[in-house]
Design a protein around this motif. Sequence first.
Motif, PDB file in Angstrom:
ATOM      1  N   ASP A   3       0.831  -3.612  -0.944  1.00  0.00           N
ATOM      2  CA  ASP A   3      -0.267  -3.579   0.031  1.00  0.00           C
ATOM      3  C   ASP A   3      -1.600  -3.869  -0.650  1.00  0.00           C
ATOM      4  O   ASP A   3      -2.579  -3.152  -0.445  1.00  0.00           O
ATOM      5  CB  ASP A   3      -0.304  -2.215   0.736  1.00  0.00           C
ATOM      6  N   MET A  55      -2.129  -8.533   1.722  1.00  0.00           N
ATOM      7  CA  MET A  55      -1.044  -8.012   0.871  1.00  0.00           C
ATOM      8  C   MET A  55      -0.736  -9.019  -0.225  1.00  0.00           C
ATOM      9  O   MET A  55      -1.450  -9.997  -0.402  1.00  0.00           O
ATOM     10  CB  MET A  55       0.204  -7.726   1.724  1.00  0.00           C
ATOM     11  N   TYR A  81       5.099 -12.146   7.699  1.00  0.00           N
ATOM     12  CA  TYR A  81       3.943 -11.270   7.522  1.00  0.00           C
ATOM     13  C   TYR A  81       4.028 -10.045   8.440  1.00  0.00           C
ATOM     14  O   TYR A  81       3.779  -8.910   8.031  1.00  0.00           O
ATOM     15  CB  TYR A  81       2.643 -12.035   7.775  1.00  0.00           C
ATOM     16  N   ARG A  85       4.034  -6.340   7.168  1.00  0.00           N
ATOM     17  CA  ARG A  85       2.890  -5.481   7.517  1.00  0.00           C
ATOM     18  C   ARG A  85       3.356  -4.177   8.163  1.00  0.00           C
ATOM     19  O   ARG A  85       2.886  -3.084   7.822  1.00  0.00           O
ATOM     20  CB  ARG A  85       1.965  -6.251   8.456  1.00  0.00           C
ATOM     21  N   ASP A 127       2.844  -0.418   6.647  1.00  0.00           N
ATOM     22  CA  ASP A 127       2.131   0.624   7.394  1.00  0.00           C
ATOM     23  C   ASP A 127       2.992   1.880   7.539  1.00  0.00           C
ATOM     24  O   ASP A 127       2.499   2.998   7.449  1.00  0.00           O
ATOM     25  CB  ASP A 127       1.733   0.107   8.784  1.00  0.00           C
TER      26      ASP A 127
END
Lengths: 241, 72
Positions: free
Chosen positions: A10, A36, A94, A98, A102
């Motif tokens: 990240d 990232m 992506y 992502r 998270d």
Amino acid sequence: MKIYSYCIIDSKERIGDGHIRGLNGAPVYNIPYRDMGIVVSNLNGDIKDLTKSHLLEHENVVEMLMKNFTVLPLRSGALFNREEEVLHVMEKFYGDFRSNLDRLINKVEFGIKIIWSGDNIRGEILKDHASSSHFLAATKDSPGKMFIMGKFEKYKIERALKEKAEICIAFADNFLNRFAFEKKLEKLISTNLLLNAFYLVDKERQRDFKEAFELLRIAPDNFKYLFSGPWPPYNFIRMGE
Amino acid sequence: MDNVYTRSKDIALIEILDRVLDKGVVISGDIVISVADVDLIYVGLKVLLSSVETMNRLKWAEVPCPESPGNL
């Protein structure tokens, strides 16, 4: 030259300043994409086969990065020909990367294996069952019917074993689940392996989790426990959801 | 408490291989390659498969089980 990949992190910043070494001692670096990056190293020459030491180097890089970043470990063995290909994969996935970053932020994985004497426990169930059941002994039916009845008896013994296993697993999980964000339980995957469990734990709750395990370990159950971790969250990555 | 976390080398290696070989993000699958149009190379597939088989054989064969049954 090819590009070997280790994990997604990240961060799009530079990492390690060449101090972290990967396959064949090559320095690892971060290829940034949006917010990232994908951590890779260059690989000169051809590697036809990954060896055990390559796999350990792969894991070592991911574990080093785990100290400072949220990581999505990549399965070992993926090589790219060019950086453009790496970026193409990052672009395509992506969203997946992502959402995983998270979800897994500041999380680590622990592995717990519980080994019991499955054969002995089955034997005890069998003994109890035999003393309480005169089902087969009193029967003088046809071989076909005897066969079916034998199968049914076996089924009942296996069911009793599973019920006992469920009780034991629930007991153990009750200790560990309190500090887990997510878990995966693989039950009775072999006779003696009662539970192969993976728990996702917040980094700040590692101590609590380990203490909970210690309480479980000293419980009077005669089981053998194998504890491992903290690991990168290999077992908690969800792609394509 | 250290002895709890100090595993035999074999067990530790199995734990590592189990994850590195079999878990994590797979970006080398056919779908990914075709969708992303990437000429991605997968190294040493035969050796990896062989390692997995070996690992699975070893996985629980050498783990001693407790001598007495659970008493829950």
